[in-house]
Design a protein around this motif. Sequence first.
Motif, PDB file in Angstrom:
ATOM      1  N   ILE A   8       0.867  -1.176   0.000  1.00 39.02           N
ATOM      2  CA  ILE A   8       0.000   0.000   0.000  1.00 39.02           C
ATOM      3  C   ILE A   8       0.906   1.229   0.000  1.00 39.02           C
ATOM      4  O   ILE A   8       1.796   1.360   0.842  1.00 39.02           O
ATOM      5  CB  ILE A   8      -0.917   0.027   1.243  1.00 39.02           C
ATOM      6  CG1 ILE A   8      -1.670  -1.302   1.388  1.00 39.02           C
ATOM      7  CG2 ILE A   8      -1.891   1.197   1.141  1.00 39.02           C
ATOM      8  CD1 ILE A   8      -2.617  -1.607   0.257  1.00 39.02           C
ATOM      9  N   THR A   9       0.678   2.125  -0.965  1.00 44.17           N
ATOM     10  CA  THR A   9       1.549   3.285  -1.077  1.00 44.17           C
ATOM     11  C   THR A   9       0.902   4.559  -0.529  1.00 44.17           C
ATOM     12  O   THR A   9      -0.312   4.728  -0.608  1.00 44.17           O
ATOM     13  CB  THR A   9       1.956   3.528  -2.541  1.00 44.17           C
ATOM     14  OG1 THR A   9       2.758   4.702  -2.610  1.00 44.17           O
ATOM     15  CG2 THR A   9       0.751   3.712  -3.433  1.00 44.17           C
ATOM     16  N   ARG A  15       5.527   7.682 -11.016  1.00 50.46           N
ATOM     17  CA  ARG A  15       5.296   6.651 -12.039  1.00 50.46           C
ATOM     18  C   ARG A  15       5.361   5.265 -11.408  1.00 50.46           C
ATOM     19  O   ARG A  15       6.220   4.991 -10.567  1.00 50.46           O
ATOM     20  CB  ARG A  15       6.350   6.740 -13.137  1.00 50.46           C
ATOM     21  CG  ARG A  15       6.087   7.781 -14.210  1.00 50.46           C
ATOM     22  CD  ARG A  15       7.202   7.740 -15.240  1.00 50.46           C
ATOM     23  NE  ARG A  15       7.316   6.430 -15.885  1.00 50.46           N
ATOM     24  CZ  ARG A  15       7.049   6.199 -17.164  1.00 50.46           C
ATOM     25  NH1 ARG A  15       6.644   7.184 -17.936  1.00 50.46           N
ATOM     26  NH2 ARG A  15       7.200   4.995 -17.671  1.00 50.46           N
ATOM     27  N   LEU A  16       4.469   4.395 -11.831  1.00 51.50           N
ATOM     28  CA  LEU A  16       4.404   3.062 -11.243  1.00 51.50           C
ATOM     29  C   LEU A  16       5.713   2.289 -11.407  1.00 51.50           C
ATOM     30  O   LEU A  16       6.197   1.660 -10.456  1.00 51.50           O
ATOM     31  CB  LEU A  16       3.253   2.263 -11.874  1.00 51.50           C
ATOM     32  CG  LEU A  16       3.100   0.817 -11.386  1.00 51.50           C
ATOM     33  CD1 LEU A  16       2.808   0.789  -9.895  1.00 51.50           C
ATOM     34  CD2 LEU A  16       2.005   0.108 -12.174  1.00 51.50           C
ATOM     35  N   ASP A  17       6.308   2.317 -12.631  1.00 52.11           N
ATOM     36  CA  ASP A  17       7.545   1.551 -12.829  1.00 52.11           C
ATOM     37  C   ASP A  17       8.675   2.074 -11.940  1.00 52.11           C
ATOM     38  O   ASP A  17       9.476   1.295 -11.408  1.00 52.11           O
ATOM     39  CB  ASP A  17       7.961   1.539 -14.305  1.00 52.11           C
ATOM     40  CG  ASP A  17       8.075   2.925 -14.914  1.00 52.11           C
ATOM     41  OD1 ASP A  17       7.706   3.916 -14.254  1.00 52.11           O
ATOM     42  OD2 ASP A  17       8.523   3.022 -16.074  1.00 52.11           O
ATOM     43  N   THR A  42      -0.115  -5.143 -10.762  1.00 49.55           N
ATOM     44  CA  THR A  42      -1.412  -4.519 -10.936  1.00 49.55           C
ATOM     45  C   THR A  42      -1.650  -3.491  -9.828  1.00 49.55           C
ATOM     46  O   THR A  42      -1.001  -3.526  -8.784  1.00 49.55           O
ATOM     47  CB  THR A  42      -2.544  -5.565 -10.906  1.00 49.55           C
ATOM     48  OG1 THR A  42      -2.485  -6.286  -9.657  1.00 49.55           O
ATOM     49  CG2 THR A  42      -2.406  -6.548 -12.058  1.00 49.55           C
ATOM     50  N   VAL A  43      -2.589  -2.598 -10.058  1.00 52.74           N
ATOM     51  CA  VAL A  43      -2.957  -1.580  -9.070  1.00 52.74           C
ATOM     52  C   VAL A  43      -4.447  -1.711  -8.788  1.00 52.74           C
ATOM     53  O   VAL A  43      -5.265  -1.623  -9.706  1.00 52.74           O
ATOM     54  CB  VAL A  43      -2.628  -0.164  -9.576  1.00 52.74           C
ATOM     55  CG1 VAL A  43      -3.059   0.872  -8.534  1.00 52.74           C
ATOM     56  CG2 VAL A  43      -1.144  -0.024  -9.872  1.00 52.74           C
ATOM     57  N   TYR A  52       1.531   4.961 -15.175  1.00 50.26           N
ATOM     58  CA  TYR A  52       0.462   5.253 -14.211  1.00 50.26           C
ATOM     59  C   TYR A  52       1.042   6.004 -13.019  1.00 50.26           C
ATOM     60  O   TYR A  52       2.092   5.640 -12.483  1.00 50.26           O
ATOM     61  CB  TYR A  52      -0.187   3.941 -13.740  1.00 50.26           C
ATOM     62  CG  TYR A  52      -1.141   4.116 -12.572  1.00 50.26           C
ATOM     63  CD1 TYR A  52      -2.468   4.462 -12.774  1.00 50.26           C
ATOM     64  CD2 TYR A  52      -0.700   3.927 -11.257  1.00 50.26           C
ATOM     65  CE1 TYR A  52      -3.343   4.616 -11.704  1.00 50.26           C
ATOM     66  CE2 TYR A  52      -1.566   4.088 -10.185  1.00 50.26           C
ATOM     67  CZ  TYR A  52      -2.882   4.433 -10.408  1.00 50.26           C
ATOM     68  OH  TYR A  52      -3.740   4.584  -9.349  1.00 50.26           O
ATOM     69  N   LYS A  53       0.368   7.082 -12.593  1.00 48.83           N
ATOM     70  CA  LYS A  53       0.825   7.872 -11.454  1.00 48.83           C
ATOM     71  C   LYS A  53       0.142   7.374 -10.183  1.00 48.83           C
ATOM     72  O   LYS A  53      -1.094   7.304 -10.118  1.00 48.83           O
ATOM     73  CB  LYS A  53       0.504   9.360 -11.681  1.00 48.83           C
ATOM     74  CG  LYS A  53       1.203   9.966 -12.902  1.00 48.83           C
ATOM     75  CD  LYS A  53       2.721   9.941 -12.769  1.00 48.83           C
ATOM     76  CE  LYS A  53       3.400  10.511 -14.004  1.00 48.83           C
ATOM     77  NZ  LYS A  53       3.079  11.915 -14.276  1.00 48.83           N
TER      78      LYS A  53
END
Length: 303
Positions: A8-9, A15-17, A42-43, A52-53
């Motif tokens: 959990i962020t 950026r996701l990467d 996955t998010v 994806y931000k």
Amino acid sequence: MEKSEILITDDCGVRLDKWVHIQFPELSRTRIQEMIKDQFITVNNKAVKANYKTNSGDRIQVEISDPEPLNVEAENIPLDIIYEDQDVLVVNKPRGMVVHPAPGHYTGTLVNGLLYHCNDLSGINGVLRPGIVHRIDKDTSGLLVVAKNDKSHQSLAEQLKAKTTHRIYLAIVHGVLPHNEGTIDAPIGRDEKDRKKMAVTSKNSKEAVTHFYVEERFNKYTFVKCRLETGRTHQIRVHMAYIGHPVAGDPKYGPRKTLSINGQALHAAELGFNHPSTGERMTFTAPLPADMEIELKKCRKAY
């Protein structure tokens, strides 16, 4: 060894990467981007893109499997090279040959043979896929172009993206197509029920367009020509199955009882592109393999 972690962020706008790389520095950004593309990252239980931000509270799931050791060796494998110069190489791949090494196929691939034939391949796709700009399936035969340097690779990749390449396939499909020609415009993404398959779906899919033209009709089969406007994984196989006429011999998308052919009756017959250095339009053709010719003769005799 495989592991799956759910994190959990609290970060926003990262950026996701990049975020995953911070959490798992042992993973390269390239590998992370591939994992995101293949939905191993996955998010909130949804597939997203690498750019994806992140948002505070995002539930990010990361499935990690240990990669097999890389040891891609040059092998003296006979290759049917149609054309070659200092920038590109066009090869007619036989049915049954894997294009590049992958888990379970580290030898006997087209790349193994290319490394023996020449040592000046593009390095853009890394050690496992040197020079490979586009692929055709193991049990599909026919033409593909190989880049011998990074400049050529970039040019060919841009042409594929811009849809200016010319790719014609010949196939024997189940059933008798009622229309002489048609267009299948249906997005393709990974099958939600089987990750090893692709499917026509509106979820996490990409545009896919196939134009088909009837060449011959038989009692139970139709011989067709297909022109790719896009190049999605298994595109022709998925699209023809989607309209009720799967490619004969296709073990993944078609019926088991079919023609006596080792793999799908699908052949990349024509390939056209602009030469990366000269800009000259180049077009190549490859005749049908013997196994498809034999099956066509059987179909004609039974008709």
